[in-house]
Design a protein around this motif. Sequence first.
Motif, PDB file in Angstrom:
ATOM      1  N   ARG A   1       1.029  -1.324  -0.282  1.00 32.07           N
ATOM      2  CA  ARG A   1       0.078  -0.094  -0.430  1.00 32.07           C
ATOM      3  C   ARG A   1       0.664   1.003  -0.476  1.00 32.07           C
ATOM      4  N   ASP A   2       2.547   1.064   0.235  1.00 28.91           N
ATOM      5  CA  ASP A   2       3.201   2.036   0.243  1.00 28.91           C
ATOM      6  C   ASP A   2       3.823   2.875  -1.389  1.00 28.91           C
ATOM      7  N   ARG A   3       3.668   3.905  -0.870  1.00 26.07           N
ATOM      8  CA  ARG A   3       4.281   4.783  -2.220  1.00 26.07           C
ATOM      9  C   ARG A   3       5.718   4.567  -2.286  1.00 26.07           C
ATOM     10  N   LEU A   4       6.675   4.059  -3.411  1.00 28.21           N
ATOM     11  CA  LEU A   4       7.729   3.398  -3.902  1.00 28.21           C
ATOM     12  C   LEU A   4       8.358   5.570  -4.350  1.00 28.21           C
ATOM     13  N   ASP A   5       9.213   5.417  -3.611  1.00 30.68           N
ATOM     14  CA  ASP A   5       9.859   6.743  -4.570  1.00 30.68           C
ATOM     15  C   ASP A   5      11.202   6.461  -5.013  1.00 30.68           C
ATOM     16  N   PRO A   6      11.174   7.170  -6.236  1.00 35.06           N
ATOM     17  CA  PRO A   6      12.119   6.349  -6.987  1.00 35.06           C
ATOM     18  C   PRO A   6      13.470   6.740  -7.551  1.00 35.06           C
ATOM     19  N   ARG A   7      13.547   7.504  -6.539  1.00 33.83           N
ATOM     20  CA  ARG A   7      15.195   8.321  -6.670  1.00 33.83           C
ATOM     21  C   ARG A   7      15.870   7.655  -4.867  1.00 33.83           C
ATOM     22  N   THR A   8      14.535   7.083  -4.473  1.00 31.97           N
ATOM     23  CA  THR A   8      15.264   5.945  -2.371  1.00 31.97           C
ATOM     24  C   THR A   8      15.522   4.975  -2.969  1.00 31.97           C
ATOM     25  N   LEU A   9      14.474   4.827  -4.205  1.00 35.59           N
ATOM     26  CA  LEU A   9      14.867   2.990  -4.677  1.00 35.59           C
ATOM     27  C   LEU A   9      15.770   2.765  -5.560  1.00 35.59           C
TER      28      LEU A   9
END
Length: 194
Positions: free
Chosen positions: A29-37
């Motif tokens: 359900r959580d948003r994935l931050d692309p830069r954090t990935l």
Amino acid sequence: MASEYRYGFKKQAEDLAVAVRRAMGLGWRDRLDPRTLAKHVGVPVYELNELVAVGMPEESVRHLLGRGKSEFSAALFQRNGTKLIVANPVHSRGRQASNIVHEVAHLLLEHEPTEAVIEAGCRRWDALMEREADWQAGELLVPRQAALDIARTGMDVGTCAQHYGVSVAMMNWRLNHSGARKQAEREQAARRGY
């Protein structure tokens, strides 16, 4: 008709997305931050305009940020063991998310890099690897369980896209291509006795 993907790929992609999200402390359900990935997998993300400082001609950067913005979304560069992603900052946040996560997906899937440009100056890419990276990016950004939950509850697609940080087009693609909408429709029909 042959499958667009190698046998078992979609299940592999779903499992990989779950594992990566779990390693990052994220649920479906959580948003994935692309830069954090990208940081999680050890790859820095630079914006296209930052390349002027390392020798890219300003005229080229201006073109790709302006009239030529559709010519460059993002790219993964690998040289001498160093990897980095360059993204076009003039694209919408949702599109940037898809672009960056697509490039990270190539790394997660251990795709062998190809020469980016052939002699004639045209881009070269492997169609299967690109489809796989698209699918993996979709699984990472909007996991199948999330798509199924959205389809089952009939939540507003725009609101859900905003929650997951993706474009409405990406959200609809995940709802349709993951099979979530069809599964939800079949479940509703079964409950109605059809």
